[in-house]
Enzyme design. Structure first.
Site, mmCIF file in Angstrom:
data_model
loop_
_atom_site.group_PDB
_atom_site.id
_atom_site.type_symbol
_atom_site.label_atom_id
_atom_site.label_comp_id
_atom_site.label_asym_id
_atom_site.label_seq_id
_atom_site.Cartn_x
_atom_site.Cartn_y
_atom_site.Cartn_z
ATOM 1 N N ASP A 1 57.464 34.787 66.381
ATOM 2 C CA ASP A 1 56.562 35.820 65.914
ATOM 3 C C ASP A 1 56.639 35.830 64.400
ATOM 4 O OD1 ASP A 1 55.350 38.783 66.381
ATOM 5 O OD2 ASP A 1 56.833 38.829 64.784
ATOM 6 N N TYR B 1 49.780 48.069 73.159
ATOM 7 C CA TYR B 1 48.533 48.489 73.815
ATOM 8 C C TYR B 1 48.603 48.080 75.271
ATOM 9 C CZ TYR B 1 47.030 43.622 73.352
ATOM 10 O OH TYR B 1 46.954 42.265 73.416
ATOM 11 N N HIS C 1 39.662 34.843 68.659
ATOM 12 C CA HIS C 1 40.056 35.770 69.723
ATOM 13 C C HIS C 1 39.439 35.402 71.052
ATOM 14 C CE1 HIS C 1 40.615 37.909 65.902
ATOM 15 N NE2 HIS C 1 41.739 38.237 66.484
#
Ligand SMILES: [Zn+2]
Length: 765
Positions: free
Chosen positions: A500, A523, A705
Site C-alpha cells: 500500500d 466504505y 476505475h
C-alpha cells in the site's frame, strides 16, 4: 447525576465478522437469514460489551450492513427509480451501495445498475453513499430498522438511545438525481412528517431518548439553513422521544445561537476537536437543555488524559448541574478499531499508550465514576492512566532531538527549487529529450494474485528474502519491457514490492508502528488498517532506491522514482496527538526529502511524489483553509526541493476536485502534475487556464476505475479538448491514477492506445 453515553460503536466486530458475513452473502455462500442472524449476534455482543463496560446510554441503529447514510435513504424511501424494480429489501439496498450486475434467464430479467456516488464523511476516511433526491420525491417510512433494532436490544434487557441521521444533514449530504435540479433542502417540508412518524413510533416502542446526528452544524451555514433547522425541530419534538442533537468533527461557532433556541432536549459537542467551545456554549445553554461532552477522541487511538477530561466535566457540572451533563466520545467510535486486546504482537511499550473502542468505553465509565462519586472511587484507574501518559511523554522512543532540530530550523531555501520553472524546464528538456506530448503512467502496475501471493509467502517464511527479490525482479523486468515495447516515454518500475502506498513507507520510517487487527471501516465492507505514527519520523536508510535503480538499469529511457508525499502519509495514518499535525508533516517531509536526494544521486532523473490526499486534509471551515494550505504545501515543497534543476519532479493528485485549491497547487511548483480527470471535466481544464498554470500537466485520459479499455479515438478527443485550454508544450498523456487494481490484458491494450494517441498529436504538432 452525570451519565455516560456512547454515540456509536464500530460495526465490523472484533475480527471483522460483519465484513466476512456480508461478503459471503454477496458471494451466495450464506443465506439472507444467516446474514441477519450473524448481524443480530454481533449487535447483541456490542450492546453487552458497552453495558458491561458501564456505559449508561447505549446507541442502537448505529449498526449498518453498508453505510448509515444509505440506511437513512433506504428507511425514508429515497430509492431512485433505477433501483425500484429490484426487490425492496437487501437487493435494492446493496445495489444502491455497490451496483448490481446479473445475467438474465428465462425466469428473471438481467440487471445492470451502477452504484450511487460515494463521498468522504466529513474529514474522516469513511465514505458514505450520497443520497439522490428528485423534485417530485416522495418519502415514506419504507422500513422499520431503527425501531426493530431498538426492540431487539430491549428484548435482551438493554435500553438504548436510537441514532438517526438528522433530517437537515440527510438532505444536505445528498444531491439531485441526474438531470434534476432540485436542491434537496427544498424537500424538507415533505420529509419532516416521515421523521415524525418514525420518532413517534420509537416513542411508542418505549424509547425515552433519541440521538439525531446533525454533523453539518459544524460547517458554515447560511441563514436559510438555520431557519430549516428551526422549522424541522419545532415540529419533530412534539411527537418524539427527547432529542439530543449530536454535532461532531468541529466547532459550532455561530450555529450555537439558534441551536440553543430549539426546543430540543440536549446538544452534543466535540470537545476534542474544539475544546474552546465549551465556555461559550455553557454561557448560552438554556435551562431545559442537557449537554453531552465529547471528551474522549472517537477517531484516534491514543489513551485519553483522564484527569484533564474530568476537569472539563466538572467545569460543566459546576455551571449547569450534574443532571444535565453527559460524558461521551467526541464522535461515533466508528473511526477507531475494535479493541487493543487482539494486538498480541505489538511492542508492549507502545501498546500501553493506545485505547481502541473497547478501551475507550472504560475511559468514559471511569470519567463518569470520578465525577459522580469522587476520584477516590476510581483512584487506581486514574493513577494507572496518569502513569501510562507519563511513560509515553518521557519515552525515548518518541523524542529524537536531531529530528526536532531539523524541523525547527527549516530555512527558506529548503522550501524552493534552485531556479524558477522556465529555467528548470530547459535543463530538463536538454537532459531528458522527451518528445512533445510525453507519455507516462502514475506508478503502479497490476498487483496480480501472484504478486500478492509472493508477498504473503515472504511474510509466512515460505519465501526467503532472496526468492522474493528474484520474483519482484522478474515482475519489474516484464513491466519495463512492456513499457518500452508500448513506446512509453517516462517509465516506472511498477510498485510490485508495495502493499500500500502509505503502509510501505511507514514500515520503513522510524516513529511508525503497525497493528495486527486495527481495522477501521473505509466504505461498505472495505476496511483499512492505518499505520500509527507514534514518534518523531525519520528515514534511516534508502527505501526505494534499490528498485528504482534496478529498473533504470534495464532501460535507456528515463525511469521515474515513486514516493508518497508527506500530507498523504499524514492523512492516511493515525497521527500522534502530542504535537501539531504540521510538525509531524514536516518530519515526514524531511524523511521523503532524504529519499528524493538519494534517488537523484543514484541517477534517477525523474521523481514523482504522490499527494492524492492533499485536498481531503482541508479543514471543514473555510476560515481554517489558508493556515492548512500554508503548511501542507510547505511540507510538499520541503519534500521535493532538495534536487538539482535537471531533476524533474512530478506530483500526482486524485480523488477530489481541485478547482478550489488551485493557487496552492501552483505553489507546489512541481515540474509535472498528473491529475485525475476521469470525468473529462472541462471545469478542471478551465481552472488550469484561468489560474494561468505554467508548469507541465497530464490530466488523466484513461479512467483506471473501470476495466474498460478506452479507444484511441476517445482519448484523442480528450487530448483535443485539453488543447483548447492548455498550450501544447505543457501537455502530458497519462492515465488517471495507478493501475494496481487492473488486469494486465486491459492495461496493455489501454496503454498501447494511449501512446498511439500521443503519437498522433506529435505528428500534427
Ligand atoms: Zn491516484
Amino acid at each position: 447525576m452525570v451519565s455516560s453515553a456512547n454515540l456509536g460503536f464500530p460495526r465490523m466486530g472484533a475480527n471483522r465478522e460483519l465484513k466476512k458475513l456480508v461478503e459471503a452473502y454477496w458471494a451466495g455462500k450464506v443465506t439472507e437469514q444467516e446474514l441477519q442472524q450473524g448481524s443480530k449476534d454481533l449487535r447483541a455482543a456490542h450492546w453487552k460489551l458497552q453495558k458491561d463496560s458501564g456505559i449508561d446510554i447505549i446507541p442502537s441503529n448505529d449498526f449498518s450492513f453498508y453505510d448509515h447514510v444509505l440506511d437513512a435513504a433506504h428507511t425514508f424511501g429515497v430509492i431512485p427509480s433505477k433501483y425500484q424494480h429490484l426487490q425492496s429489501g437487501l437487493e435494492s439496498y446493496f445495489a444502491m451501495g455497490r451496483g448490481l450486475q446479473r445475467a438474465g434467464d428465462a425466469n428473471v430479467q438481467a440487471v445492470d445498475v451502477p452504484a450511487q456516488e460515494m463521498k468522504k464523511w466529513f474529514d474522516t476516511n469513511y465514505h458514505y453513499i450520497v443520497p439522490e433526491f428528485a423534485s417530485n420525491q416522495q418519502f415514506s417510512l419504507a422500513n422499520s430498522k431503527p425501531i426493530d433494532e431498538y426492540l431487539e436490544a430491549k428484548a435482551i434487557g438493554i435500553e438504548t438511545r436510537p441514532v438517526i441521521l438528522g433530517p437537515i444533514s440527510f438532505l444536505l449530504l445528498g444531491k439531485a438525481v441526474k438531470g434534476d435540479s432540485v436542491q434537496p433542502i427544498q424537500l424538507l417540508e415533505k420529509l419532516v412528517p416521515v421523521y415524525e412518524q418514525l420518532l413517534s413510533k420509537l416513542k411508542q416502542a418505549g424509547a425515552s431518548d433519541v440521538q439525531l446526528d446533525e454533523p453539518v452544524l459544524i460547517l458554515d451555514l447560511p441563514a436559510s439553513i438555520k431557519d430549516a433547522f428551526k422549522h424541522a425541530y419545532e415540529v419533530l419534538v412534539k411527537s418524539s422521544p427527547r432529542i439530543l442533537v449530536a454535532t461532531y468533527f468541529g466547532r459550532l461557532d455561530s450555529n450555537v445561537e439558534f441551536l440553543t433556541q430549539l426546543p430540543i432536549h440536549g446538544i452534543h459537542l466535540d470537545l476534542v476537536r474544539a475544546p474552546e467551545q465549551l465556555d461559550s456554549v455553557l454561557k448560552v445553554l438554556p435551562a431545559h437543555q442537557t449537554l453531552s461532552l465529547g471528551v474522549i477522541n472517537g477517531r484516534n487511538i491514543w489513551k485519553a488524559n483522564l484527569s484533564k477530561a474530568i476537569e472539563t466535566v466538572i467545569k460543566a457540572v459546576q455551571a449547569i448541574g450534574s443532571d444535565r451533563v453527559i460524558v461521551a466520545p467526541s464522535c461515533s467510535m466508528l473511526h477507531t478499531p475494535h479493541s487493543t486486546e487482539s494486538e498480541t504482537k505489538m511492542d508492549q511499550e507502545i501498546l500501553d499508550w493506545l485505547a481502541f473502542s473497547a478501551e475507550k468505553l472504560h475511559e468514559l465509565a471511569t470519567i463518569k465514576e470520578a465525577v459522580a462519586t469522587g476520584p477516590a472511587s476510581v483512584q487506581a484507574k486514574l493513577q494507572a492512566n496518569a502513569d501510562s501518559l507519563a511513560r509515553r511523554a518521557a519515552s525515548k522512543r518518541i523524542h529524537r532531538q536531531e529530528v526536532k532540530d531539523r524541523v525547527n530550523n527549516i530555512s527558506p531555501d529548503q522550501l524552493k527549487r534552485r531556479s524558477p520553472f522556465p529555467e528548470r524546464q530547459k535543463l530538463q528538456q536538454e537532459k531528458l529529450k522527451l518528445p512533445k506530448f510525453p507519455t507516462t503512467t502514475v506508478g503502479s502496475f497490476p498487483q496480480t494474485r501472484e504478486v500478492r501471493l509472493a508477498r504473503s509467502k515472504l511474510k509466512k517464511g515460505e519465501y526467503t528474502p532472496e526468492q522474493y527479490d528474484e520474483f519482484i525482479k522478474g515482475e519489474v523486468q516484464k513491466c519495463v519491457k512492456f513499457q518500452e515495447d508500448a513506446n512509453i516515454d517516462v517509465l516506472v518500475h511498477g510498485e510490485f514490492e508495495r502493499n500500500d502506498m502509505v503502509e510501505f513507507f511507514g514500515e520503513n520510517f522510524e516513529g511508525h508502528v503497525f497493528t495486527q487487527n486495527g481495522w477501521v471501516q473505509s466504505y461498505g465492507s472495505r476496511c483499512v488498517k492505518p499505520p500509527v505514527i507514534f514518534g518523531d519520523v525519520s528515514r534511516s536508510r534508502p527505501i526505494t532506491v534499490y528498485w528504482s535503480q534496478y529498473a533504470q538499469s534495464l532501460t535507456k529511457k528515463p525511469m521515474k522514482g515513486m514516493l508518497t508525499g508527506p500530507i498523504t502519509c499524514l492523512q492516511w495514518s493515525f497521527v500522534r496527538d502530542d504535537q501539531p499535525r504540521k510538525d509531524t508533516a514536516n518530519q515526514l517531509a524531511f524523511a521523503i526529502r532524504d529519499e528524493v536526494v538519494d534517488l537523484e544521486k543514484a541517477g534517477i532523473p525523474v521523481i514523482q511524489i504522490d499527494e492524492p490526499a492533499i485536498r481531503e486534509g482541508l479543514p471543514l471551515r473555510r476560515a481554517d483553509w489558508d493556515a492548512y494550505l500554508q503548511w501542507a504545501v510547505d511540507a510538499f515543497l520541503l519534500s521535493s526541493t532538495g534536487v538539482h534543476d535537471q531533476t524533474q519532479i512530478h506530483t500526482h493528485m486524485c480523488y477530489s476536485d481541485f478547482n478550489d485549491i488551485f493557487p496552492s497547487i501552483k505553489r507546489m511548483d512541481a515540474d509535472v502534475i498528473t491529475i485525475e480527470n476521469s470525468k473529462s471535466d472541462l471545469k478542471l481544464l478551465n481552472a488550469f487556464e484561468q489560474h494561468s498554470y505554467t508548469n507541465e500537466i497530464g490530466p488523466g485520459v484513461y479512467d483506471i476505475h473501470s476495466p474498460r479499455v478506452p479507444s484511441v479515438q476517445e482519448m484523442q478527443e480528450r487530448v483535443a479538448a485539453m488543447l483548447k485550454y492548455l498550450p501544447t508544450g505543457l501537455v502530458w498523456v497519462n492515465p488517471d491514477c495507478g493501475l494496481k487494481t487492473r488486469g494486465w490484458p486491459e492495461v496493455e491494450q489501454a496503454l498501447r492506445n494511449l501512446t498511439q494517441v500521443a503519437q498522433s498529436f506529435r505528428a500534427q504538432a
